[in-house]
Design a protein around this motif. Structure first.
Motif, PDB file in Angstrom:
ATOM      1  N   ASP A 142       0.898  -1.106   0.019  1.00  0.00           N
ATOM      2  CA  ASP A 142       0.083  -0.031  -0.052  1.00  0.00           C
ATOM      3  C   ASP A 142       0.949   1.210   0.004  1.00  0.00           C
ATOM      4  OD1 ASP A 142      -2.879   0.981   0.395  1.00  0.00           O
ATOM      5  OD2 ASP A 142      -1.728   2.159   1.835  1.00  0.00           O
ATOM      6  N   ILE A 143       0.716   2.050  -0.941  1.00  0.00           N
ATOM      7  CA  ILE A 143       1.595   3.172  -1.019  1.00  0.00           C
ATOM      8  C   ILE A 143       0.854   4.358  -0.817  1.00  0.00           C
ATOM      9  CG2 ILE A 143       3.330   2.116  -2.558  1.00  0.00           C
ATOM     10  CD1 ILE A 143       2.126   3.570  -5.152  1.00  0.00           C
ATOM     11  N   SER A 144      -0.165   4.222  -0.197  1.00  0.00           N
ATOM     12  CA  SER A 144      -1.045   5.605   0.041  1.00  0.00           C
ATOM     13  C   SER A 144      -0.070   6.751   0.779  1.00  0.00           C
ATOM     14  CB  SER A 144      -2.294   5.480   0.639  1.00  0.00           C
ATOM     15  OG  SER A 144      -2.200   4.305   1.528  1.00  0.00           O
ATOM     16  N   GLY A 145       0.776   6.192   1.867  1.00  0.00           N
ATOM     17  CA  GLY A 145       1.664   7.144   2.444  1.00  0.00           C
ATOM     18  C   GLY A 145       2.954   7.641   1.704  1.00  0.00           C
ATOM     19  N   VAL A 146       3.121   7.182   0.348  1.00  0.00           N
ATOM     20  CA  VAL A 146       4.160   7.629  -0.132  1.00  0.00           C
ATOM     21  C   VAL A 146       4.038   9.049  -1.007  1.00  0.00           C
ATOM     22  CG1 VAL A 146       5.791   7.226  -2.143  1.00  0.00           C
ATOM     23  CG2 VAL A 146       4.913   5.343  -0.534  1.00  0.00           C
ATOM     24  N   PRO A 147       4.699  10.010  -0.396  1.00  0.00           N
ATOM     25  CA  PRO A 147       4.544  11.386  -0.731  1.00  0.00           C
ATOM     26  C   PRO A 147       4.624  11.626  -2.480  1.00  0.00           C
ATOM     27  CG  PRO A 147       6.267  11.502   0.260  1.00  0.00           C
ATOM     28  CD  PRO A 147       5.871  10.151   0.426  1.00  0.00           C
ATOM     29  N   ALA A 148       5.413  11.072  -3.077  1.00  0.00           N
ATOM     30  CA  ALA A 148       5.744  11.221  -4.372  1.00  0.00           C
ATOM     31  C   ALA A 148       6.538   9.999  -5.111  1.00  0.00           C
ATOM     32  CB  ALA A 148       6.483  12.515  -4.642  1.00  0.00           C
ATOM     33  N   VAL A 149       5.979   9.631  -6.357  1.00  0.00           N
ATOM     34  CA  VAL A 149       6.458   8.634  -7.082  1.00  0.00           C
ATOM     35  C   VAL A 149       7.347   9.218  -8.224  1.00  0.00           C
ATOM     36  CG1 VAL A 149       6.139   6.534  -8.316  1.00  0.00           C
ATOM     37  CG2 VAL A 149       4.783   6.960  -6.230  1.00  0.00           C
ATOM     38  N   ASP A 150       8.635   9.142  -8.293  1.00  0.00           N
ATOM     39  CA  ASP A 150       9.290   9.442  -9.448  1.00  0.00           C
ATOM     40  C   ASP A 150       9.812   7.998 -10.193  1.00  0.00           C
ATOM     41  OD1 ASP A 150      11.332   8.458  -7.618  1.00  0.00           O
ATOM     42  OD2 ASP A 150      12.326  10.318  -7.410  1.00  0.00           O
ATOM     43  N   SER A 151      10.700   8.085 -10.964  1.00  0.00           N
ATOM     44  CA  SER A 151      10.949   6.937 -11.750  1.00  0.00           C
ATOM     45  C   SER A 151      11.992   5.961 -10.937  1.00  0.00           C
ATOM     46  CB  SER A 151      11.592   7.179 -13.164  1.00  0.00           C
ATOM     47  OG  SER A 151      12.592   8.055 -13.181  1.00  0.00           O
ATOM     48  N   LEU A 152      12.636   6.591 -10.178  1.00  0.00           N
ATOM     49  CA  LEU A 152      13.463   5.836  -9.226  1.00  0.00           C
ATOM     50  C   LEU A 152      12.612   4.973  -8.195  1.00  0.00           C
ATOM     51  CD1 LEU A 152      16.639   5.397  -9.052  1.00  0.00           C
ATOM     52  CD2 LEU A 152      16.446   6.771  -7.289  1.00  0.00           C
ATOM     53  N   VAL A 153      11.442   5.619  -7.648  1.00  0.00           N
ATOM     54  CA  VAL A 153      10.673   4.843  -6.865  1.00  0.00           C
ATOM     55  C   VAL A 153       9.943   3.889  -7.618  1.00  0.00           C
ATOM     56  CG1 VAL A 153       8.658   5.128  -5.183  1.00  0.00           C
ATOM     57  CG2 VAL A 153      10.537   6.792  -5.468  1.00  0.00           C
ATOM     58  N   ALA A 154       9.408   4.193  -8.617  1.00  0.00           N
ATOM     59  CA  ALA A 154       8.604   3.148  -9.584  1.00  0.00           C
ATOM     60  C   ALA A 154       9.434   1.980  -9.626  1.00  0.00           C
ATOM     61  CB  ALA A 154       8.136   3.933 -10.780  1.00  0.00           C
ATOM     62  N   GLN A 155      10.985   2.390 -10.204  1.00  0.00           N
ATOM     63  CA  GLN A 155      11.812   1.127 -10.215  1.00  0.00           C
ATOM     64  C   GLN A 155      11.952   0.250  -9.174  1.00  0.00           C
ATOM     65  OE1 GLN A 155      12.981   1.362 -13.599  1.00  0.00           O
ATOM     66  NE2 GLN A 155      13.546  -0.930 -13.170  1.00  0.00           N
ATOM     67  N   HIS A 156      12.078   0.822  -7.920  1.00  0.00           N
ATOM     68  CA  HIS A 156      12.132   0.128  -6.693  1.00  0.00           C
ATOM     69  C   HIS A 156      10.791  -0.704  -6.494  1.00  0.00           C
ATOM     70  CE1 HIS A 156      15.799   1.731  -5.696  1.00  0.00           C
ATOM     71  NE2 HIS A 156      15.229   2.967  -5.294  1.00  0.00           N
ATOM     72  N   LEU A 157       9.670  -0.134  -6.747  1.00  0.00           N
ATOM     73  CA  LEU A 157       8.467  -0.954  -6.545  1.00  0.00           C
ATOM     74  C   LEU A 157       8.447  -2.061  -7.593  1.00  0.00           C
ATOM     75  CD1 LEU A 157       5.904   2.092  -6.342  1.00  0.00           C
ATOM     76  CD2 LEU A 157       6.473   0.480  -4.555  1.00  0.00           C
ATOM     77  N   ILE A 158       8.682  -1.949  -8.852  1.00  0.00           N
ATOM     78  CA  ILE A 158       8.684  -2.851  -9.562  1.00  0.00           C
ATOM     79  C   ILE A 158       9.627  -4.025  -9.502  1.00  0.00           C
ATOM     80  CG2 ILE A 158       9.519  -3.580 -12.177  1.00  0.00           C
ATOM     81  CD1 ILE A 158       8.406  -0.740 -12.837  1.00  0.00           C
ATOM     82  N   LYS A 159      10.978  -3.836  -8.727  1.00  0.00           N
ATOM     83  CA  LYS A 159      11.795  -4.773  -8.285  1.00  0.00           C
ATOM     84  C   LYS A 159      11.095  -5.528  -7.272  1.00  0.00           C
ATOM     85  CE  LYS A 159      16.466  -3.009  -8.842  1.00  0.00           C
ATOM     86  NZ  LYS A 159      17.458  -2.243  -8.045  1.00  0.00           N
ATOM     87  N   THR A 160      10.612  -4.961  -6.179  1.00  0.00           N
ATOM     88  CA  THR A 160       9.843  -5.394  -5.187  1.00  0.00           C
ATOM     89  C   THR A 160       8.756  -6.435  -5.650  1.00  0.00           C
ATOM     90  OG1 THR A 160      10.234  -3.420  -3.972  1.00  0.00           O
ATOM     91  CG2 THR A 160       8.866  -5.407  -2.999  1.00  0.00           C
ATOM     92  N   VAL A 161       7.990  -6.161  -6.527  1.00  0.00           N
ATOM     93  CA  VAL A 161       7.098  -6.940  -7.171  1.00  0.00           C
ATOM     94  C   VAL A 161       7.558  -8.308  -7.740  1.00  0.00           C
ATOM     95  CG1 VAL A 161       5.197  -7.153  -8.827  1.00  0.00           C
ATOM     96  CG2 VAL A 161       5.299  -5.075  -7.383  1.00  0.00           C
ATOM     97  N   SER A 162       8.677  -8.114  -8.653  1.00  0.00           N
ATOM     98  CA  SER A 162       9.441  -9.194  -9.321  1.00  0.00           C
ATOM     99  C   SER A 162       9.995 -10.165  -8.420  1.00  0.00           C
ATOM    100  CB  SER A 162      10.383  -8.649 -10.316  1.00  0.00           C
ATOM    101  OG  SER A 162      10.012  -7.409 -10.926  1.00  0.00           O
ATOM    102  N   ALA A 163      10.585  -9.512  -7.501  1.00  0.00           N
ATOM    103  CA  ALA A 163      11.202 -10.445  -6.173  1.00  0.00           C
ATOM    104  C   ALA A 163       9.898 -11.202  -5.595  1.00  0.00           C
ATOM    105  CB  ALA A 163      11.846  -9.753  -5.191  1.00  0.00           C
ATOM    106  N   THR A 164       8.975 -10.508  -5.449  1.00  0.00           N
ATOM    107  CA  THR A 164       7.841 -11.702  -4.886  1.00  0.00           C
ATOM    108  C   THR A 164       7.072 -12.473  -5.816  1.00  0.00           C
ATOM    109  OG1 THR A 164       6.859  -9.306  -4.361  1.00  0.00           O
ATOM    110  CG2 THR A 164       6.250 -10.557  -2.902  1.00  0.00           C
ATOM    111  N   ARG A 165       7.180 -12.084  -7.123  1.00  0.00           N
ATOM    112  CA  ARG A 165       6.966 -12.966  -8.042  1.00  0.00           C
ATOM    113  C   ARG A 165       7.914 -14.374  -8.062  1.00  0.00           C
ATOM    114  NH1 ARG A 165       6.721 -14.918 -13.101  1.00  0.00           N
ATOM    115  NH2 ARG A 165       8.719 -14.201 -13.303  1.00  0.00           N
ATOM    116  N   LEU A 166       8.960 -13.989  -7.977  1.00  0.00           N
ATOM    117  CA  LEU A 166       9.945 -15.012  -7.801  1.00  0.00           C
ATOM    118  C   LEU A 166       9.777 -16.019  -6.872  1.00  0.00           C
ATOM    119  CD1 LEU A 166      13.474 -13.680  -9.036  1.00  0.00           C
ATOM    120  CD2 LEU A 166      11.940 -15.121 -10.406  1.00  0.00           C
ATOM    121  N   MET A 167       9.546 -15.638  -5.628  1.00  0.00           N
ATOM    122  CA  MET A 167       9.306 -16.233  -4.446  1.00  0.00           C
ATOM    123  C   MET A 167       7.921 -17.166  -4.664  1.00  0.00           C
ATOM    124  SD  MET A 167      11.198 -15.480  -1.954  1.00  0.00           S
ATOM    125  CE  MET A 167      10.147 -16.055  -0.607  1.00  0.00           C
ATOM    126  N   GLY A 168       7.183 -16.952  -5.582  1.00  0.00           N
ATOM    127  CA  GLY A 168       5.980 -17.715  -5.759  1.00  0.00           C
ATOM    128  C   GLY A 168       4.511 -17.175  -5.225  1.00  0.00           C
TER     129      GLY A 168
END
Lengths: 135, 288
Positions: B204-230
């Motif tokens: 849940d990112i409702s508490g994140v004040p701003a999303v720039d390309s770097l933050v988005a990159q981090h989010l995508i990384k986290t999502v991919s890592a969770t996917r790898l875990m199954g």
């Protein structure tokens, strides 16, 4: 010389990697597995890597390769039990393993394989089950 | 410093302490809530003893000399404790400066020759200036340590992983996401997934004040890592402004499941797990 056993379970192949993989072993596994898929006509491959604590880009590529090769031979690949550290490493290496299905443990992986294969064959059964559940 | 003055100061040690304590106790900035008078006296006495024994020699200005080490050590210790206790810079400064006042007062009283008085006062001034620089250096260092520790603590506690349902984890992120924080978030989340065997994680990112390309990159990384875990990862709490920025920046989130609110993410998770939430026909008494 070490060899990673490939077990046959019905129409699936089960590979559990219990040792740390070195390059030669991984290449052998890749070759053996593709041979095995071809020979048995398996529809799914389940690779358990819960005991693997170290990966490098080569290992990541091998897993990706196995998935792509099995896909060509009409079998789905599910990788189960990946350690958090391994997952983070693979992501940092830029290897999100796009074509590979994943699951948390062997049981969930098996269910996933069954549902995927079930989609291909027993499609009607599956939906029937769902309907009775809903009603 | 001449031998006589040194002797004088050593003899007047008690006196200096008394004057200094009087100065400190009459100061408006006295913090009785932070330090007791006995402790203050103890600190002061220790400092004066170290100072007076070290005033010998002509190279008073040479502050690198080894013989200053004990004084610097004591003063540094006091400054760091004060920084941790929450003294203000002014109060810490007054501590050292009131010692200067006390020293000068004693000199003034004891030395009659005005030329000599001037010379000795200048020397005392120089020494005390150096000491106050040391005090402030250590004081600020102490404060910085406190800040660093707090930053670590915030990073540690600000990423709780909540088990909202059997097999569903939620991770509310408050504050800006940077690389080190994403790392902690990712590690915590993946660890928790393994421990609970959850197959769905809601970020849940409702508490994140701003999303720039770097933050988005981090989010995508986290999502991919969770996917790898199954497990499956849903991103929820995307505010309209964030949706705008993401699209303007040309970030592709199309292969990530995104939901507007935590509630809709949860209902999606229920659907995936084939769970159903229903209103029951009879009023069941909740077990308290």
């Amino acid at each position: 010389m070490d060899k990673i056993p490939i077990l046959r379970m019905g129409s699936f192949l089960l590979v559990t990697i219990q040792v740390d993989l070195y390059d030669r072993l991984a290449l052998d596994l890749e070759a053996d597995l593709v041979q095995m898929v071809n020979k048995t006509g398996s529809k799914g491959v389940l690779i358990d890597i819960s005991a693997v604590s170290i990966v490098d880009s080569f290992m990541g590529r091998i897993i990706g390769n196995i998935a792509s090769m099995s896909k060509i031979l009409d079998a789905e690949t599910v990788v189960v039990g990946m350690q958090p550290a391994v997952a983070i490493t693979l992501i940092e290496l830029g290897l999100p393993l796009k074509g590979v299905h994943t699951a948390l443990d062997v049981e969930k992986g098996m269910n996933l394989l069954k549902s995927m294969i079930g989609d291909d064959h027993g499609d009607e059964d599956e939906t029937d089950d769902d309907d009775t559940f809903a009603e | 410093m001449s031998f006589n003055t040194l002797k004088l100061l050593q003899k007047q040690k008690k006196n200096i302490l008394e004057i200094w304590m009087k100065n400190q106790l009459s100061d408006d900035g006295l913090r009785e809530d932070l330090i007791s008078n006995e402790d203050l006296r103890g600190q002061s006495e220790e400092l004066i003893s170290a100072l007076v024994t070290n005033l010998a020699g002509d190279d008073l200005v040479d502050f690198d000399a080894d013989r200053w080490d004990p004084v610097i050590e004591i003063l540094g210790g006091i400054a760091i404790t004060r920084a941790r206790q929450g003294f203000s810079p002014r109060e810490t400064g007054r501590f050292v400066h009131s010692l200067k006042d006390a020293l000068l007062e004693v000199l003034q009283r004891e030395i009659e020759d005005s030329k000599q008085l001037f010379e000795e006062s200048m020397k005392i001034n120089k020494v005390m200036d150096n000491l106050s620089i040391v005090t402030f250096e250590t004081f600020i260092k102490g404060r910085e340590e406190v800040i660093l520790r707090q930053t670590d603590e915030i990073a540690e506690i600000s990423t709780p992983v909540i088990r909202v349902w059997d097999g569903i984890l939620a991770l509310p992120i408050i504050g800006t996401l940077d690389s080190s924080r994403t790392q902690i978030v990712m590690e915590n989340l993946l660890q928790e997934i393994v421990e609970t065997g959850s197959s769905i994680a809601i970020l849940d990112i409702s508490g994140v004040p701003a999303v720039d390309s770097l933050v988005a990159q981090h989010l995508i990384k986290t999502v991919s890592a969770t996917r790898l875990m199954g497990a499956e990862c849903i991103i929820s709490g995307i505010r309209p402004e964030i949706a705008q920025t993401v699209v303007h920046l040309g970030i592709d989130l199309s292969n990530i499941i995104t939901k507007a609110s935590l509630a809709s993410a949860l209902s999606y998770a229920f659907k995936v797990l084939r769970l159903e939430v229903r209103k029951s026909s009879s009023i069941a008494k909740p077990n308290l």
